[in-house]
Every structure is written in C-alpha cells, then in structure tokens.
Design a protein around this motif. Sequence first.
Motif, mmCIF file in Angstrom:
data_model
loop_
_atom_site.group_PDB
_atom_site.id
_atom_site.type_symbol
_atom_site.label_atom_id
_atom_site.label_comp_id
_atom_site.label_asym_id
_atom_site.label_seq_id
_atom_site.Cartn_x
_atom_site.Cartn_y
_atom_site.Cartn_z
ATOM 1 N N ILE A 166 0.835 -1.209 0.000
ATOM 2 C CA ILE A 166 0.000 0.000 0.000
ATOM 3 C C ILE A 166 0.868 1.256 0.000
ATOM 4 C CG2 ILE A 166 -1.678 1.319 1.381
ATOM 5 C CD1 ILE A 166 -2.904 -1.093 -0.020
ATOM 6 N N LEU A 167 0.481 2.232 -0.837
ATOM 7 C CA LEU A 167 1.217 3.486 -0.911
ATOM 8 C C LEU A 167 0.409 4.587 -0.240
ATOM 9 C CD1 LEU A 167 2.259 3.122 -4.627
ATOM 10 C CD2 LEU A 167 3.798 3.005 -2.670
ATOM 11 N N ASN A 168 1.029 5.238 0.707
ATOM 12 C CA ASN A 168 0.386 6.395 1.327
ATOM 13 C C ASN A 168 0.845 7.634 0.576
ATOM 14 O OD1 ASN A 168 -0.744 4.646 3.200
ATOM 15 N ND2 ASN A 168 1.098 4.753 4.483
ATOM 16 N N THR A 169 -0.116 8.365 0.031
ATOM 17 C CA THR A 169 0.224 9.459 -0.868
ATOM 18 C C THR A 169 -0.320 10.787 -0.362
ATOM 19 O OG1 THR A 169 -1.794 9.072 -2.110
ATOM 20 C CG2 THR A 169 0.184 7.965 -2.896
ATOM 21 N N HIS A 170 0.278 11.845 -0.878
ATOM 22 C CA HIS A 170 -0.233 13.184 -0.621
ATOM 23 C C HIS A 170 -1.533 13.313 -1.407
ATOM 24 C CE1 HIS A 170 -0.587 17.558 -0.861
ATOM 25 N NE2 HIS A 170 0.183 17.583 0.220
ATOM 26 N N ILE A 176 4.256 10.203 -3.327
ATOM 27 C CA ILE A 176 4.273 9.065 -2.415
ATOM 28 C C ILE A 176 5.053 9.423 -1.152
ATOM 29 C CG2 ILE A 176 5.007 6.658 -2.131
ATOM 30 C CD1 ILE A 176 4.671 6.501 -5.257
ATOM 31 N N LEU A 177 4.402 9.218 -0.006
ATOM 32 C CA LEU A 177 5.031 9.564 1.264
ATOM 33 C C LEU A 177 5.596 8.338 1.959
ATOM 34 C CD1 LEU A 177 2.082 11.852 2.409
ATOM 35 C CD2 LEU A 177 4.225 12.585 1.340
ATOM 36 N N GLU A 178 4.900 7.216 1.765
ATOM 37 C CA GLU A 178 5.278 6.037 2.523
ATOM 38 C C GLU A 178 4.845 4.785 1.764
ATOM 39 O OE1 GLU A 178 4.561 4.331 7.081
ATOM 40 O OE2 GLU A 178 3.215 5.806 6.222
#
Lengths: 385, 367
Positions: A166-170, A176-178
């Motif tokens: 899973i990509l944590n995005t702005h 991509i933040l995390e």
Amino acid sequence: MSKTKCVAMILAGGQGSRLGALTKNIAKPAVPFGGKYRIIDFPLSNCANSGIDKVGVLTQYRPLELHSYLGTGDTWDLDKSDGGVFILPPYAREKGADWYKGTADAIYQNLNFIDMLDPEYVLVLSGDHIYTMNYAKMLMAHRANKADATIGVFEVPWEEAPRFGILNTHKKTGRILEFEEKPAKPKNNLASMGIYIFNREFLDKYLKADAVDETSSHDFGKNIIPSMLKNQAKLCSYKFEGYWKDVGTIESLWQANMDLLQKEPPFSFNSSWSIYSSNPSLPPHYIGEDASVINAMVNEGSMILGEVAHSVLSSGVKIGRGAKVTNSVIMPFACVEDNAVVDHAIVAPHSVISAGAHVIGDQGSIAVVPEGETVVAEKSGQQVS
Amino acid sequence: MSNMMGIIKLDGAKTMLKELSDRRPVAALPMAGRYRLVDFALSSMVNSGIDHVGVLLPNKARPVFDHLRSGKDWDLARHREGMVYLPCDTDGHREPSTLATIYYNLDYIKHSSAEYVLFAQADTVYNIDFRSVLLFHQNTGADITMVYSKASADLPGDAVAMEIAGNGRVNDIAKHLTATKGSNDFIGIYLMAKETFINLVSIAFERGGNDFLLDGIIKHMAEYSIYAYEHKGFVSRVNSTMAYFNANKSLLNTDVWNELFMGENSIRTKTKDATPVQYKDNAHVVNSLVANGCEIDGEVENSILFRGVKIGEGVKIKDCIIMEQCQIEENAMLRDVICDKNVFISADQWLKGSENYPLVVAKGTII
C-alpha cells in the motif's frame, strides 16, 4: 540506432509457485488465459499499443516454452529492425554466473542492456497481471510531475488492502510519502501495481548501491522503493482506473477468466486496444447437433458435442457427447470425454477427463487437473489439485 | 526443401458464382469461416515442402494482396525465393489471359532452381500432400500428371472429365458444362518438369492460344504421355453459387472437418488477432462452425459464421453462410441465405432462399 525514449523491462522469471500444477513445466507468464492468450500477452500488447517497441523480457524459471513463444516478437508486431523483444535470461560472466536474486537484481544484471539502448526512462513491468493500460499516458504524467520515479497504483477495497503493498500518498499531488508492504492496519487503499517508471540515471544509481548491499533481498518493493523514499526522492503515484487483476493464485486466475463472461466484460478485446496473441492454424470451432453453449468463450479448433455453460474454452478443446462443463477454464487441447462432468475447475493443457469421470471443485477451492494428466472415472468426485 | 515450384492461378469459372465473384477472383472467396479458397492450394504446397510459389495476378487483385501480403502467414516471406506475384504485362500485344501471364513471366520461372512445376487452379477445397503426386509422377515416368477425384454426384458448372486407362494413362480429356456422378473430375492440378511446362506454354501461346488446358494440353494430347493421379480425400470444387453453398456446408461433417483441418498438415491463412467467440445467455447454436470474433445471443443451426459476426437476441439463422463482420439484429430470421461481407440485417427482417437456390446478399448491403 535512433534515440530511445523509454525501454520496458518485463519481469517474467518468477516461478509462480502459488499456481501449483499449472506452473510445473512453464513460467507463470506463459500460463494460458482467456481462451486464446497467455498472461504475458497483456504487458507485451500494452507496450506495442503504447508505442514502446523496445522490450526486454527477463526470464529464469522454466523459460523454454516462454522463449519459443516470444520468438521474434512478431506476434505483437515488435519484430522491428530498430527494436523488438529482447529475451534476457541470466548469463555467465568472467567471474562466474549468478541467478537473478530478486526483481531489482534482475534489472541490475541487465544494466548493460539498458546502456546499449540508452533510454531516458525505464519502465518496469510484471509478467503476471491482466489489464489494458496506456503506458504512454503514465510516462506523460511522470514527465509532467518531473518525478524521479512513478508507481502505478490501483484503488482496492479497504478490506482487501492488507493483502497488497500500500502506498500512502499526498492527497493533492499524488506524491508518495510512505510504502507499506501488506499493512495490518492500512492508512490508504492505493495498491502498487508493480508498474514503475524510473529516470534511467536515477535507477542506475540505486541499483548499483543495492547490488553491493549484502543485507538487501534485491527487491523493488522491499528494498529499492523504501530506500528511494528514505532519501526523499520525488516518487509520484499514477492512478490507474480500469480492470486490473493479479493472477498469481489458482483462485484469482479462475476468477479473472470468469470476469470475461460478465454481461459487460471488464474490458473489450475487440476495441482498438487489441491484445495480440499467437494465432495457430486452426479452423473455426464446431458445435455439434446436441450441444449447448451458453455464456461462454470458445476459441478456434475446438469441437463441442456436450454442454458448456459459464466457462472459458481454449483452442483445440474437445467436449464429448453428454459431457457437462460449467464454471470452468479448459486450456488448449484438453479433452473432456463423453458424459464426464467438470465444474469449478481449471483443466490444464493436453489433459484428459475420461468418459464418465467427475472433476468438481467449488468457489473457494477450484479443482486443478495438471498438464497432460488423465483423470479416470474411479477417481470421480475427487479433487485432483 | 522441395524440387517443385508452385504456380497458382486465382481466377476460375465465374459465370455461375454471380455476385460472389463480382469484385474478387474466385480464389479470394471467403471459405469455411476464416479462410479464402486460395488457402487450400497454397497451404498444400507449403506443407508439401514447396517454398517457391508464383501467384498469377488476375484482375481485381486487391483482395489477393490484402490476403496474401508478403506470404508470411504461409512462411513464404523468404530471403531466397518464397512467394512472388506474377503480373500480366503483355504491353498491349495480346489480350490478358492466364496463358499470357505465364508466358510473359517465363524468364522468371526459367531461373527457378526447381526441377518440376506444380500448377494449380486455386478454386477447390482440399488438403493434398503434393509429394505423393510427385512420387506418382516419377514412378509412371509421365510427361504430365493431372490430379482428379471421382465426382460424388451430378454437379452443375464447368467440369473437365478424363478418360483413364487401367495403367493410369489419360486417353481423353473433355470440357463439359456439368460433371456426372462417378466421372473422373479434374481438380485443376498439373505436375510436370519445368522444361515441359515452359515448352508447353511457349508453343501454345506463340500459336495464338489463350487457354492452358485447351491450347496447351488438349490440342497436343498425342505429343505427351499424360497420367492421372486420383486424390481420394475430400474435394469440393467451387464453380457455382450452389457449389459454394454446399462446399461450406459439407464442412459441418466432423470427418471432413478433421481431415481438412486437424491433421498433421494444417491449412494456413491470414491471421487477424480476433478474440475467442462470446456466447451470451440466449445463445443456442447447433451443428455449426463459428470463427473467432463472433458474438452470439440468438439461435444458429447448420450454418457457418465467419470472423466478427454479431448475432442479436431472438435471431434465428438456419442453413446460412454469414461472412466476416456481418451484423444480424434482434429477431431477424434467415434461412438458406449467403450474406457476403459487412452485411447488416436490421431487426425483425425475414429473409429466405431455397435449399437448392440460396439467396445471396451482396457485400455491404444494408437491409
């Protein structure tokens, strides 16, 4: 050779062990799909349709059938004098030979191939996904964002998110933040599709650093992407909307085949975005006097004398008189003899379900008949996976 | 590698094919769901090891180029020899004819490394191993071998009947308007040494001849020893609308389907990347051949559907040949109809031909 903008590298070396009997003799990308195709037809056709005509295919596990299938690349119109399909298995060097130790290592070992083509961008693809996608649009977004790397993402239902990377995005910029591999408590529902565009020099630097890191498992998802994020590189997400399916398990492969039978299929094979595949010299299929075929896909060279419902049949398949095939995937040149019953099953190429035999699975546990196997009547009812 | 060179003639008896051959040579007629007639002769040649084929170009050659292209689908796009188109350039000296086309290309044929010429008129459905014909030709020591099959019934349309002696030697050849059941029906295939072929064509053409069989062979019967080779497998000559209708429908016999298509020697054709056939919930298809790219939601019986045909809900089709990209809308009914390519039949239409006189709907018609 003219200047190359983007070269695609398809990772096609995995064993696909979760496909069990289906990948005993062939690599996962070579597994038949949708009555006529092989899984690798999808990324290759997407490349051809996106105008990317230099494609490296990295092979390793059981590559024989895959290599012969790729041939000159003419199936996908990629047999060009200034491009084409390049088959890239591991090879020996002065100091010995190495297998591909991970997805990143596979690309690392072929950096000289990338140098030869001298592209601006490198597109990394998986050989085990079913989808139609215009990579040219993703590349445009990558350039517009002035990103170092762009990752294709796909919205999954929240409850399924723990199964994916899973990509944590702005929220606004998509930056991509995390990255979290299979998070127990996901903060987002955007899954990585395993589709990456990298600026070539940027990728080069990270692959070389990763290669000398003895603690690394040389994997894009596990090592390369996290290390890029750690260094605050500009990684952007590119949201893909449409049908996308990872067919890494028996159940998902079966489901993706069944998805083709929906009233409104997930994507049209007949649209301008053709999926190319080899066309063997086989005649139109024959449907017999007492046959019945509803809600099904059937390929050339088949002969159907029995009943077929809600199933996908490949080329050269024979369904005998009185046989019943439902909710199943029948692969090339398999034979279901008279009065046999097949339900919720994947029947691999060249296998035989003898007269009167039963192969019955269910939704959660699809029966699999391995390639070349003969199921006899005594084994009836028994699941042979 | 074979020591035979193939030469293919694409036009045939047109008069009785009417609309079907208006805009195409007979050999370009769509056949059996995904083929054109020429595929049978051309694939038989390739499967017999012939890798040098000259295609005599007729009028209206566009469908021929479109279909054969470089010859790649038959493995004939080669650095050496392979497939070559032989146009009819008579510089206005003579009327164009098959004999003229061959004559004006003789210099090319002379340069082939082949010893023998296999000359075939591609208007017939068969799957023949020409190596057996060559073996027969060498064993009999014939000058010319002609291939025939026993006529399975009285058939209308041009026919060439041969009178054959016990040892296989041909005593007489005659052109008739119909074939009678049991006669030795010539199927348009000649095999001879390249030198014989060149002499035969030169002599006939230079003395005003236009027809290969009449002027080249029948007028000179006494000068050659001609033997007849019987092909015992499936044969269907397409020389009339009825013959076309029947040739297609005979493929619904699974023995014929297996013999022609599923043996060691496959029939090749231009590939089109069509998808597998999609059968919908209301599909009811029996005793039919269905080519890829079709979408079916209606009833189809005793019929041949070519690539990309769409059959709407409630449609009833019986004893029909529906060519590529036709669309039959909801509740239409068709019986004993041949729809040429790209025909559109709107909803609720009823069309009916007769068992011995199928209704032909011309290419691109909208009804």
